[in-house]
Scaffold this motif. Sequence first.
Motif, PDB file in Angstrom:
ATOM      1  N   VAL A 100       0.833  -1.204   0.000  1.00  0.00           N
ATOM      2  CA  VAL A 100       0.000   0.000   0.000  1.00  0.00           C
ATOM      3  C   VAL A 100       0.865   1.250   0.000  1.00  0.00           C
ATOM      4  O   VAL A 100       0.592   2.228  -0.719  1.00  0.00           O
ATOM      5  N   VAL A 113       0.230   4.363   6.925  1.00  0.00           N
ATOM      6  CA  VAL A 113      -0.467   3.134   6.543  1.00  0.00           C
ATOM      7  C   VAL A 113      -0.627   2.214   7.751  1.00  0.00           C
ATOM      8  O   VAL A 113      -1.694   1.613   7.952  1.00  0.00           O
ATOM      9  N   THR A 173      -4.099   0.823   9.373  1.00  0.00           N
ATOM     10  CA  THR A 173      -4.389  -0.593   9.614  1.00  0.00           C
ATOM     11  C   THR A 173      -4.971  -0.780  11.003  1.00  0.00           C
ATOM     12  O   THR A 173      -5.980  -1.480  11.194  1.00  0.00           O
ATOM     13  N   PRO A 216      -6.236   4.505   3.324  1.00  0.00           N
ATOM     14  CA  PRO A 216      -6.889   3.227   3.652  1.00  0.00           C
ATOM     15  C   PRO A 216      -7.965   3.358   4.715  1.00  0.00           C
ATOM     16  O   PRO A 216      -8.878   2.528   4.791  1.00  0.00           O
ATOM     17  N   HIS A 265     -12.102   2.960   4.599  1.00  0.00           N
ATOM     18  CA  HIS A 265     -12.874   1.706   4.563  1.00  0.00           C
ATOM     19  C   HIS A 265     -13.482   1.353   5.913  1.00  0.00           C
ATOM     20  O   HIS A 265     -14.352   0.491   5.991  1.00  0.00           O
ATOM     21  N   GLU A 314      -5.679   2.642  -5.491  1.00  0.00           N
ATOM     22  CA  GLU A 314      -5.177   1.798  -4.401  1.00  0.00           C
ATOM     23  C   GLU A 314      -6.278   0.819  -4.022  1.00  0.00           C
ATOM     24  O   GLU A 314      -7.060   1.074  -3.108  1.00  0.00           O
ATOM     25  N   SER A 324      -6.376  -2.208  -0.145  1.00  0.00           N
ATOM     26  CA  SER A 324      -7.029  -2.153   1.172  1.00  0.00           C
ATOM     27  C   SER A 324      -8.443  -2.698   1.119  1.00  0.00           C
ATOM     28  O   SER A 324      -8.865  -3.466   1.998  1.00  0.00           O
TER      29      SER A 324
END
Length: 461
Positions: free
Chosen positions: A92, A103, A107, A157, A160, A181, A184
């Motif tokens: 990513v 990133v 996560t 990311p 989401h 991207e 993700s």
Amino acid sequence: MSDAPELIRLDALGPSGPYRSQARETIHDVTGHPVAELSLVPRLYVRRGLAALRRARPLPVAERTAALAEAGRLFGSATVNGLTVQEYEHAVTRVSGLPIAVVREATRAVATGLAGAYGFAGQARPRGSRDTSYGASNAVWIRRGDVLAVLAAGNHPGIHEQWAEALALGYRVAVRPSRREPLSAHRLVSALHAAGFGTDHVVLLPSDHGVADDLVAGADLAMVYGGDAVVDAYRASTTVLPHGPGRAKILVTADADIPRHLDTIVASVSEQAGAACVNTTAVFVEGDPAPVARAIAERLAGLPSLAPESAAAVLPVRRVDAARELEKFLYAEAAGATAWLGGDTVVDELGDGAAVLRPAVFELPHANAPQARLELPFPCVWVAPWSREDGVGPLRNTIVLTALTFDQELIARLLDEPTIRNLHVGDHPTHVLVPGLPHDGYLGDFLMRSKTFTHRAPTPP
């Protein structure tokens, strides 16, 4: 024999499982090297996927919450689609150009958000539908539909995390990942399947823009991310929730101690690599804006230019050609503004086909200058003068405003302004979100509605 690394296969994830289509798109990293191959599905596949979602019934609440928590655990720590979490984060970072620290933080945020999705979604529930004291008659909170389409963004990311709340509320969800991207979204849908959500409860449908329109039209409701054109297209829709530019702002009034607040201002501009919709776009200063612009520029000038996978990286990276295009656009828009930082260039080439997007600070001549609305995917801030005569007008249409002021009357006016969707008073950076509180309104406000339910036992014959 080729020494090129094997591409990550990002198959569509439909009701019948993974689907590798004939139409595929290669996903490149910031140097232009291929990293992944994304399957693009045709219109008929999308329609069949939506039909399967519509036939499926939601899991019981207890199973939903348990599956979401397990999906969060898998997303944040397990090997999914053949990638460890470290391999996923590295990919990513190389594709998006976001620093690896950003990133990794995303996560963790997604994993935590999945575990708490049902509780967060329930924050929007009206008080009346929680109260069962009315006996045979109650207000109940129900879904507005069964199927939600999500046209996701690729800038961060963390976006989401939000749509998972729809699964918590019993929706079946079709996700079209960003082609910029898609890693993700693919990892999250894969984790949801592994955690217990059926392949007919959540699907991943990568597609071109034409097919994406069918996805929105075929679902009951849709969340769509994009620019001003997207927001304008769906502004009047009651079934589409558009998410556009954030245009976060900071207001500094004359009674504020600027040196004391400088950390908040700089962090709001530069944290998350300046790429999130909640990063500050404009700072409005009551009085002379030059000292504030100078102080911000001095702080941002010291940020390092590093490859995104470096642990010390804090700035975004793009392919050189894309970075040069952004720079060209910036300078065309900045005509009439005074450059305190980045006036010569914002592109710092790394020598491998990639370039760091370095910070820019521009001073504007007045509060209503159009550049104050310009949001770019790196730390770029416009500093403008503001007066009481300017009022709330220049501060409107912002996802979050941080007000550095003691003026209670002004705070009340800002709180009442409907186009300022979130208001922080004091040293609270614009990019810091409080879990459980609305980001751009509660998603449940859009997904759900209340209705009266009266249940009286029938009279015996």
